[in-house]
Design a protein around this motif. Structure first.
Motif, PDB file in Angstrom:
ATOM      1  N   GLU A 149       0.815  -1.217   0.000  1.00  0.00           N
ATOM      2  CA  GLU A 149       0.000   0.000   0.000  1.00  0.00           C
ATOM      3  C   GLU A 149       0.849   1.268   0.000  1.00  0.00           C
ATOM      4  OE1 GLU A 149      -3.289   2.334   2.787  1.00  0.00           O
ATOM      5  OE2 GLU A 149      -2.792   0.243   3.220  1.00  0.00           O
ATOM      6  N   TYR A 150       1.853   1.330   0.899  1.00  0.00           N
ATOM      7  CA  TYR A 150       2.599   2.587   0.996  1.00  0.00           C
ATOM      8  C   TYR A 150       4.096   2.414   1.259  1.00  0.00           C
ATOM      9  CZ  TYR A 150       1.612   1.920   6.070  1.00  0.00           C
ATOM     10  OH  TYR A 150       1.475   1.430   7.343  1.00  0.00           O
ATOM     11  N   GLY A 151       4.606   1.194   1.076  1.00  0.00           N
ATOM     12  CA  GLY A 151       6.035   0.985   1.250  1.00  0.00           C
ATOM     13  C   GLY A 151       6.459   0.551   2.630  1.00  0.00           C
ATOM     14  N   GLY A 152       5.492   0.337   3.528  1.00  0.00           N
ATOM     15  CA  GLY A 152       5.829  -0.170   4.849  1.00  0.00           C
ATOM     16  C   GLY A 152       6.705   0.766   5.648  1.00  0.00           C
ATOM     17  N   TRP A 153       7.855   0.266   6.095  1.00  0.00           N
ATOM     18  CA  TRP A 153       8.701   0.997   7.026  1.00  0.00           C
ATOM     19  C   TRP A 153       9.390   2.210   6.418  1.00  0.00           C
ATOM     20  CZ3 TRP A 153       8.227   0.673  12.009  1.00  0.00           C
ATOM     21  CH2 TRP A 153       7.773  -0.505  12.592  1.00  0.00           C
ATOM     22  N   MET A 188      19.892  -4.549  11.895  1.00  0.00           N
ATOM     23  CA  MET A 188      20.079  -5.530  10.827  1.00  0.00           C
ATOM     24  C   MET A 188      18.917  -5.507   9.837  1.00  0.00           C
ATOM     25  SD  MET A 188      21.992  -7.825   9.469  1.00  0.00           S
ATOM     26  CE  MET A 188      23.183  -8.254  10.739  1.00  0.00           C
ATOM     27  N   PHE A 189      17.702  -5.322  10.342  1.00  0.00           N
ATOM     28  CA  PHE A 189      16.535  -5.241   9.465  1.00  0.00           C
ATOM     29  C   PHE A 189      16.655  -4.052   8.521  1.00  0.00           C
ATOM     30  CE2 PHE A 189      12.126  -3.632   8.821  1.00  0.00           C
ATOM     31  CZ  PHE A 189      11.623  -4.697   8.071  1.00  0.00           C
ATOM     32  N   SER A 190      17.128  -2.918   9.026  1.00  0.00           N
ATOM     33  CA  SER A 190      17.223  -1.705   8.220  1.00  0.00           C
ATOM     34  C   SER A 190      18.274  -1.829   7.123  1.00  0.00           C
ATOM     35  CB  SER A 190      17.539  -0.498   9.107  1.00  0.00           C
ATOM     36  OG  SER A 190      16.522  -0.285  10.063  1.00  0.00           O
ATOM     37  N   THR A 191      19.434  -2.387   7.451  1.00  0.00           N
ATOM     38  CA  THR A 191      20.482  -2.522   6.438  1.00  0.00           C
ATOM     39  C   THR A 191      20.254  -3.745   5.552  1.00  0.00           C
ATOM     40  OG1 THR A 191      21.903  -3.695   8.028  1.00  0.00           O
ATOM     41  CG2 THR A 191      22.217  -1.318   7.793  1.00  0.00           C
ATOM     42  N   GLY A 192      19.857  -4.858   6.165  1.00  0.00           N
ATOM     43  CA  GLY A 192      19.666  -6.083   5.395  1.00  0.00           C
ATOM     44  C   GLY A 192      18.522  -6.000   4.414  1.00  0.00           C
ATOM     45  N   GLY A 193      17.451  -5.293   4.814  1.00  0.00           N
ATOM     46  CA  GLY A 193      16.272  -5.224   3.965  1.00  0.00           C
ATOM     47  C   GLY A 193      16.220  -4.046   3.028  1.00  0.00           C
ATOM     48  N   TYR A 194      17.003  -2.976   3.341  1.00  0.00           N
ATOM     49  CA  TYR A 194      16.843  -1.721   2.598  1.00  0.00           C
ATOM     50  C   TYR A 194      18.147  -1.145   2.048  1.00  0.00           C
ATOM     51  CZ  TYR A 194      12.250  -1.909   4.749  1.00  0.00           C
ATOM     52  OH  TYR A 194      10.996  -2.313   5.138  1.00  0.00           O
ATOM     53  N   ASP A 195      19.278  -1.803   2.349  1.00  0.00           N
ATOM     54  CA  ASP A 195      20.562  -1.375   1.799  1.00  0.00           C
ATOM     55  C   ASP A 195      21.173  -2.518   0.995  1.00  0.00           C
ATOM     56  OD1 ASP A 195      23.092  -0.473   1.220  1.00  0.00           O
ATOM     57  OD2 ASP A 195      23.590   0.152   3.247  1.00  0.00           O
ATOM     58  N   MET A 196      21.377  -3.665   1.647  1.00  0.00           N
ATOM     59  CA  MET A 196      21.972  -4.818   0.973  1.00  0.00           C
ATOM     60  C   MET A 196      20.964  -5.586   0.121  1.00  0.00           C
ATOM     61  SD  MET A 196      24.542  -6.309   3.897  1.00  0.00           S
ATOM     62  CE  MET A 196      23.254  -6.526   5.133  1.00  0.00           C
ATOM     63  N   TYR A 223      18.345   4.638   6.608  1.00  0.00           N
ATOM     64  CA  TYR A 223      18.210   5.681   7.623  1.00  0.00           C
ATOM     65  C   TYR A 223      16.744   6.036   7.866  1.00  0.00           C
ATOM     66  CZ  TYR A 223      23.253   6.355   7.011  1.00  0.00           C
ATOM     67  OH  TYR A 223      24.614   6.174   6.960  1.00  0.00           O
ATOM     68  N   MET A 224      15.949   6.078   6.813  1.00  0.00           N
ATOM     69  CA  MET A 224      14.533   6.373   6.955  1.00  0.00           C
ATOM     70  C   MET A 224      13.823   5.282   7.752  1.00  0.00           C
ATOM     71  SD  MET A 224      13.914   7.565   2.998  1.00  0.00           S
ATOM     72  CE  MET A 224      12.132   7.380   3.119  1.00  0.00           C
ATOM     73  N   VAL A 225      14.146   4.044   7.427  1.00  0.00           N
ATOM     74  CA  VAL A 225      13.513   2.907   8.102  1.00  0.00           C
ATOM     75  C   VAL A 225      13.855   2.898   9.583  1.00  0.00           C
ATOM     76  CG1 VAL A 225      13.528   0.387   8.276  1.00  0.00           C
ATOM     77  CG2 VAL A 225      13.279   1.485   6.042  1.00  0.00           C
ATOM     78  N   SER A 304      22.588  15.030   5.192  1.00  0.00           N
ATOM     79  CA  SER A 304      21.131  15.221   5.098  1.00  0.00           C
ATOM     80  C   SER A 304      20.384  13.923   4.835  1.00  0.00           C
ATOM     81  CB  SER A 304      20.809  16.224   3.993  1.00  0.00           C
ATOM     82  OG  SER A 304      21.261  15.745   2.738  1.00  0.00           O
ATOM     83  N   ARG A 305      21.100  12.843   4.550  1.00  0.00           N
ATOM     84  CA  ARG A 305      20.415  11.567   4.293  1.00  0.00           C
ATOM     85  C   ARG A 305      19.911  10.902   5.570  1.00  0.00           C
ATOM     86  NH1 ARG A 305      23.910   8.113   2.798  1.00  0.00           N
ATOM     87  NH2 ARG A 305      25.758   9.406   2.966  1.00  0.00           N
ATOM     88  N   ILE A 306      20.433  11.296   6.714  1.00  0.00           N
ATOM     89  CA  ILE A 306      19.912  10.752   7.970  1.00  0.00           C
ATOM     90  C   ILE A 306      18.885  11.737   8.522  1.00  0.00           C
ATOM     91  CG2 ILE A 306      21.714  11.758   9.464  1.00  0.00           C
ATOM     92  CD1 ILE A 306      21.646   9.097  11.043  1.00  0.00           C
ATOM     93  N   PRO A 307      17.666  11.273   8.821  1.00  0.00           N
ATOM     94  CA  PRO A 307      16.621  12.193   9.274  1.00  0.00           C
ATOM     95  C   PRO A 307      16.995  12.900  10.578  1.00  0.00           C
ATOM     96  CG  PRO A 307      15.681  10.088   8.608  1.00  0.00           C
ATOM     97  CD  PRO A 307      17.170   9.906   8.660  1.00  0.00           C
ATOM     98  N   THR A 308      16.344  14.007  10.803  1.00  0.00           N
ATOM     99  CA  THR A 308      16.570  14.812  12.004  1.00  0.00           C
ATOM    100  C   THR A 308      15.387  14.671  12.949  1.00  0.00           C
ATOM    101  OG1 THR A 308      17.859  16.412  10.746  1.00  0.00           O
ATOM    102  CG2 THR A 308      16.996  17.145  12.868  1.00  0.00           C
ATOM    103  N   PHE A 309      15.674  14.497  14.222  1.00  0.00           N
ATOM    104  CA  PHE A 309      14.609  14.475  15.225  1.00  0.00           C
ATOM    105  C   PHE A 309      14.179  15.904  15.553  1.00  0.00           C
ATOM    106  CE2 PHE A 309      16.896  10.488  16.356  1.00  0.00           C
ATOM    107  CZ  PHE A 309      15.848   9.592  16.240  1.00  0.00           C
ATOM    108  N   THR A 310      12.880  16.125  15.601  1.00  0.00           N
ATOM    109  CA  THR A 310      12.397  17.376  16.171  1.00  0.00           C
ATOM    110  C   THR A 310      12.624  17.335  17.681  1.00  0.00           C
ATOM    111  OG1 THR A 310      10.167  16.546  16.593  1.00  0.00           O
ATOM    112  CG2 THR A 310      10.603  17.476  14.397  1.00  0.00           C
ATOM    113  N   ASN A 311      12.489  18.459  18.343  1.00  0.00           N
ATOM    114  CA  ASN A 311      12.641  18.480  19.801  1.00  0.00           C
ATOM    115  C   ASN A 311      11.653  17.534  20.467  1.00  0.00           C
ATOM    116  OD1 ASN A 311      14.708  20.362  19.666  1.00  0.00           O
ATOM    117  ND2 ASN A 311      13.348  22.125  19.930  1.00  0.00           N
TER     118      ASN A 311
END
Length: 501
Positions: A149-153, A188-196, A223-225, A304-311
């Motif tokens: 539907e929207y790309g999940g994570w 591992m989920f973030s790199t294994g599923g979305y980088d490698m 980074y987004m995931v 800028s590829r790593i998201p920024t946390f708001t306060n």
């Protein structure tokens, strides 16, 4: 002392060394310390297309065309038998995961009565045998409906849907479940599923990845995931604390994959490389959870590829856990690779600017090296750098090739478990706040990174040639049972006969 000085002091003053624990028994561990074993829904339940369950992204690991591959262990129908084995073995707790697509088939909306009944039955069976349920909400198996539907994570919409799913679990099972983990091995989920692109949902982009991915962006999506996972976890923790914790008295945690780093030299240059790798491995997730933001080196290298946390988000994430779960199997060597930072297009590993060599022997016997110092070092690192939070070791074990002639004779697994439990005891004596240890895995499972049914971490063998899928104790199951029931463990301990647990 500044944090930077503290980190470098830790790196400089830790070495492989040798373990001082040569003999031990369960009585040497603190009162209330929990010993258990674990599995995950996607690897143990089976019944993948039955009673209302819909596909998850995990199913595509074995059926890329969109079909569903049943999982042989079939715990969905054999849970009573498996729980009885757990009780006979003497474990205190069972770590398992809930299949989101079995409980809520569309990812959101109506609850599946059959899925609800199954998890109630499993939890009740565990409780009736005096076994603590430790539940993971997401073990690499997002409902495929949300992915499509929207790309999940990769989409922030996942935060709201994950919270709604968790709310159902807390409401329906929280009167009996006291230990919740939101997301399994998020790093591992973030790199294994979305980088490698090595695991579901198999997203990556050239020139990165080890599969021919048809979608994804290896430079940004990991980074987004991870960012969305942290926000989903923190929002869910806030929900639990506001709505359920005071009356249910449970705890909520977060799980990361860990490895220790073996020193090659004693140079100052290597100290900085090791710290950078630790910041990318541990700090990516633990730093926001403890301090409210990503490590400085990650923000500098990823830009800028790593998201920024708001306060608000920073305050939400900071402190949003009652314990940390870790998975630990082996160690790595690292080598500085500063040239990767000159690449115009980079991914997570290029940003790390180091080559990581994870240690595992080759086929046909892919043994993990027995390096108990690695587990001890990971526990001490978390103690020194992240304030010694409560820890549960949710996965630790030895994988072996399954051979029908020697399926039960798994002496290398006993050697591995004995040495790592000894290392755990040493870390406890050195002040680690570890509260529990879980062997991976309780029974033979469907493993993702090896040929199905040819490789397993199980304490119990599942006979796939038997229509009833009968379970048999391996020597490691009997060894673990002997330890749990008070037997003394030494380097020359004798394995009980394979008669019964």
């Amino acid at each position: 002392m500044s944090r930077v000085c503290l980190l470098l002091a830790f790196v400089l003053n830790t070495s492989v060394g040798v373990l001082t624990v040569e003999a031990f028994s369960r009585q040497d561990f603190p009162t209330g310390f929990v010993f258990g074993a674990g599995t995950s829904a996607n690897q143990v339940e089976g019944a993948a297309n039955e009673d209302g369950r819909t596909p998850s992204i995990w199913d595509s690991s074995f059926a890329p065309s969109g079909g569903i591959t049943p999982i042989p262990p079939d715990q969905y129908y054999k849970y009573k038998e498996d729980v009885q084995l757990m009780a006979d073995t003497g474990i205190d707790a069972y770590r398992f995961s809930i299949s989101w697509s079995r409980l809520i088939p569309n990812g959101r909306g109506p609850v599946n009565p059959k899925g609800l009944q199954y998890y109630n039955n499993l939890i009740n069976e565990l409780i009736s045998h005096g076994i603590q349920p430790h539940v993971t909400l997401h073990h690499n198996d997002l409902p495929l409906a949300l992915e499509d539907e929207y790309g999940g994570w990769v989409n922030h919409r996942i935060v709201k849907d994950f919270m709604a799913y968790a709310d159902v679990c807390f409401r329906e099972f929280g009167d009996r479940v006291l230990y919740w983990s939101t997301v399994n091995e998020a790093n591992m989920f973030s790199t294994g599923g979305y980088d490698m692109g090595a695991m579901a949902p198999f997203r990556c982009s050239p020139p990165f990845g080890i599969k021919n991915c048809s979608r994804g962006n290896s430079s940004t999506e990991p980074y987004m995931v991870a960012h969305n996972i942290l926000l989903a976890h923190a929002s869910t923790a806030k929900l639990y604390r506001l709505k359920y914790q005071n009356k249910q008295h449970g705890l909520i945690g977060f799980i990361i994959f860990t490895y220790a780093i073996e020193r090659v030299t004693e140079s100052k240059e290597e100290d900085f490389v090791i710290q950078r790798v630790n910041d990318f491995n541990f700090g990516w997730l633990l730093h926001p959870l403890v301090f409210g933001d990503y490590p400085v080196i990650m923000k500098r290298n990823a830009g800028s590829r790593i998201p920024t946390f708001t306060n608000y988000q920073s305050e939400l994430v900071k402190g949003s856990f009652d314990f940390i779960g870790i998975l630990h199997y082996s160690y790595s060597n690292v080598k500085d690779n500063p040239d990767s930072l000159t690449m115009q297009l980079r991914d997570f590993y290029a940003d790390m600017a180091a080559t990581v060599n994870y240690h595992m022997t080759k086929e046909p016997l892919p043994l993990l090296p027995i390096a108990p110092w690695g587990l001890r070092r990971v526990l001490e690192y978390i103690k020194e750098v992240y304030g010694n939070p409560p820890i549960y070791i949710y996965e630790n074990g030895q994988g072996l090739t399954l051979n029908s002639d020697s399926a039960l004779d798994d002496i290398p697994r006993i050697d591995y478990l004995r040495e790592h439990i000894g290392a755990l005891l040493e870390a406890l004596r050195n002040g680690s706040n570890t509260r529990g240890y879980f062997v991976w895995s309780f029974i033979d499972l469907l493993e993702l990174f090896r040929k199905p049914n040819k490789f397993s971490f199980g304490l119990y063998h599942v006979d796939l040639d038997d229509p009833d899928l009968k379970r048999y104790p391996k020597k490691s199951a009997l060894w673990y049972s002997n330890f749990l029931k008070g037997g003394n463990i030494t380097a020359l301990d004798v394995v009980p006969k394979l008669s019964s647990v």
